[in-house]
Design a protein around this motif. Structure first.
Motif, PDB file in Angstrom:
ATOM      1  N   ASP A   1       0.796  24.134  -8.115  1.00 18.22           N
ATOM      2  CA  ASP A   1       1.215  24.902  -9.290  1.00 18.22           C
ATOM      3  C   ASP A   1       0.410  26.185  -9.462  1.00 18.22           C
ATOM      4  O   ASP A   1       0.488  26.836 -10.502  1.00 18.22           O
ATOM      5  CB  ASP A   1       1.121  24.047 -10.557  1.00 18.22           C
TER       6      ASP A   1
ATOM      7  N   LYS B   1       1.035  14.758  -7.887  1.00 17.87           N
ATOM      8  CA  LYS B   1       0.582  15.679  -8.945  1.00 17.87           C
ATOM      9  C   LYS B   1      -0.589  15.135  -9.769  1.00 17.87           C
ATOM     10  O   LYS B   1      -0.968  15.732 -10.773  1.00 17.87           O
ATOM     11  CB  LYS B   1       1.734  16.050  -9.897  1.00 17.87           C
ATOM     12  N   THR B   2      -1.163  14.012  -9.351  1.00 19.84           N
ATOM     13  CA  THR B   2      -2.272  13.423 -10.106  1.00 19.84           C
ATOM     14  C   THR B   2      -3.505  13.225  -9.245  1.00 19.84           C
ATOM     15  O   THR B   2      -3.454  13.282  -8.012  1.00 19.84           O
ATOM     16  CB  THR B   2      -1.887  12.056 -10.708  1.00 19.84           C
TER      17      THR B   2
ATOM     18  N   HIS C   1      -1.546  18.783 -13.600  1.00 24.15           N
ATOM     19  CA  HIS C   1      -0.958  19.693 -12.618  1.00 24.15           C
ATOM     20  C   HIS C   1       0.558  19.537 -12.596  1.00 24.15           C
ATOM     21  O   HIS C   1       1.091  18.447 -12.853  1.00 24.15           O
ATOM     22  CB  HIS C   1      -1.527  19.416 -11.219  1.00 24.15           C
ATOM     23  N   ASP C   2       1.244  20.620 -12.256  1.00 17.75           N
ATOM     24  CA  ASP C   2       2.692  20.613 -12.156  1.00 17.75           C
ATOM     25  C   ASP C   2       3.120  20.784 -10.704  1.00 17.75           C
ATOM     26  O   ASP C   2       4.184  21.311 -10.415  1.00 17.75           O
ATOM     27  CB  ASP C   2       3.292  21.732 -13.017  1.00 17.75           C
ATOM     28  N   GLY C   3       2.265  20.356  -9.797  1.00 17.52           N
ATOM     29  CA  GLY C   3       2.545  20.417  -8.372  1.00 17.52           C
ATOM     30  C   GLY C   3       1.617  19.455  -7.664  1.00 17.52           C
ATOM     31  O   GLY C   3       0.632  18.966  -8.245  1.00 17.52           O
TER      32      GLY C   3
ATOM     33  N   ARG D   1      -3.920  13.759 -15.245  1.00 19.27           N
ATOM     34  CA  ARG D   1      -2.599  14.361 -15.230  1.00 19.27           C
ATOM     35  C   ARG D   1      -2.663  15.729 -15.892  1.00 19.27           C
ATOM     36  O   ARG D   1      -3.245  15.870 -16.970  1.00 19.27           O
ATOM     37  CB  ARG D   1      -1.592  13.489 -15.975  1.00 19.27           C
TER      38      ARG D   1
END
Length: 416
Positions: free
Chosen positions: A346, A307-308, A326-328, A324
């Motif tokens: 995400d 996610k990074t 994103h949630d996916g 950082r």
């Protein structure tokens, strides 16, 4: 029985660590499947053909394999080309989103489409084992390049536009005369599928990345193997040349990227910091930075399933920023001047300031995971599992056009 087929299928896949790891990358959300998952099934069915009918009955009829794999900008930025599992290539007006033409001729999924440097031709690669060259203005099929014994992953034009290189599941790279369609050379040496191929900026060499965990550098004129770069502990997903051609960067499922000296083959730096597989790596291009510094020309960014994104000094391997937000898993990354553009699971696209690591804007509008992004001038194109690509106005973050014409997920986008 169906239970026996399921058991045999599970045993067939479990018999290979490669299959297990590939299947772990399946994206079944919204009834879509990732490219690596598709490859795992293809490989499994090749070894166990008795399972084919079971797989087709359970999955193919539900549309899982009907995906759009690639969206590519024309060199002048006025058009886009998309390639799909529906066996077609479509050409679009990048300003209005209007469909200009549909190129039909492949007999199976089209995995990649790229514009020639002068924008007059398109080359498409397919799981039908061929590469096709098209007139981008008329849509006429110019030639079909036949010679691979398995599906073709990717194709790349030489810098001068007279040759093509193709990477295949048959473990080879082939070099073609893009004018006549003649096969010039077959490059053999990999012991597993070849995932990507890239010409050096001066057109004298080719780099190939493979499931055999290596990168190879070839003489593009003679086909001679120059170097085999060993250092990854898992499949190498992609390889890219630095802008001046003196270095290569490779991204792997082993959670690392490696920067290599393209002359000596020496490992300059191993980029460790991610906690999951890498999905992409991109160098800042010459002229991208508004502040022409030595560091600017050596910066690169990696995208990961963790996610990074991480921005690196490619010369030293020093981590400059970790992005950082994103949630996916981050599926794709591209540079836009001093900014970085990323697309993730995400369903969002984020534009980042590379120097500070701060978000400049977040582009939301897709209904599915974003699989790839590309920037061209003030515009960004994103490709998604919702079956569309969106062209965005970068300064405002507003969508300019939505491209919807193929019947499935859009898995890749690339600038010409």
């Amino acid at each position: 029985s169906s239970n026996m087929l399921r058991l045999e299928g599970a045993q067939a896949v479990a018999s290979s660590l490669v299959h297990l790891q590939l299947l772990a990358s399946l994206n079944l959300r919204d009834n879509k499947m990732g490219f690596e998952g598709y490859t795992a099934i293809t490989q499994c069915l090749g070894q166990h053909p008795h399972l084919k009918d079971f797989w087709l009955e359970k999955f193919c009829l539900e549309g899982h394999l009907n995906t759009v794999r690639c969206v590519s900008w024309s060199p002048d930025g006025t058009k886009l080309a998309s390639a799909s599992n529906d066996r077609t290539v479509k050409v679009w007006n990048a300003v209005t989103g209007e469909l200009i033409s549909t190129l039909e001729g492949h007999s199976y999924a089209v995995t990649c489409v790229v514009w020639s440097p002068d924008g007059t031709k398109l080359a498409s690669a397919s799981w039908d084992k061929t590469v096709k060259v098209w007139n981008s203005v008329t849509g006429e099929l110019i030639s079909t390049l036949e010679g691979h014994s398995e599906g073709v992953w990717s194709v790349d034009w030489s810098p001068e536009g007279t040759k093509l290189a193709s990477a295949s599941y048959d473990k080879t790279v082939k070099i073609w005369n893009a004018v006549t369609g003649e096969l010039i050379l077959t490059l053999k040496g990999h012991s597993d599928y070849v995932r990507s191929v890239a010409w050096s900026p001066d057109g004298t060499k080719l780099a190939s990345a493979s499931g055999d965990k290596t990168v190879k550098i070839w003489n593009a004129g003679t086909g001679e193997l120059i170097l085999t770069l060993e250092g990854h502990s898992n499949w190498v997903r992609s390889v890219v040349w630095s802008p001046e051609g003196s270095q290569l960067a490779s991204a792997s499922y082993d959670k690392t990227a490696i920067v290599w000296d393209s002359i000596s083959g020496e490992q300059i730096a191993t980029l460790k910091g991610h906690t999951d597989a890498l999905r992409g790596v991109a160098w800042m291009q010459k002229g991208d930075s508004d502040t022409e510094t030595d560091l600017g020309s050596k910066m690169l960014v990696t995208a990961s399933d963790d996610k990074t994104l991480i921005v690196w000094d490619g010369a030293t391997g020093r981590q400059l920023q970790q992005l950082r937000g994103h949630d996916g898993g981050v599926n794709a990354v591209a540079w836009k001047g001093d900014q970085i553009v990323s697309g993730a699971g995400d369903r969002s696209v984020i534009v980042w300031d590379a120097a500070t690591g701060q978000q400049a804007s977040k582009l939301e509008g897709h209904a599915g995971a974003v699989y790839s992004v590309a920037a061209e001038g003030s515009r960004i194109v994103s490709a998604s599992g919702d079956g569309t690509a969106i062209v965005w106005d970068a300064p405002t973050g507003q969508p300019r056009a939505q491209l919807a014409g193929h019947g499935g997920a859009v898995l890749a986008a690339a600038s010409a």
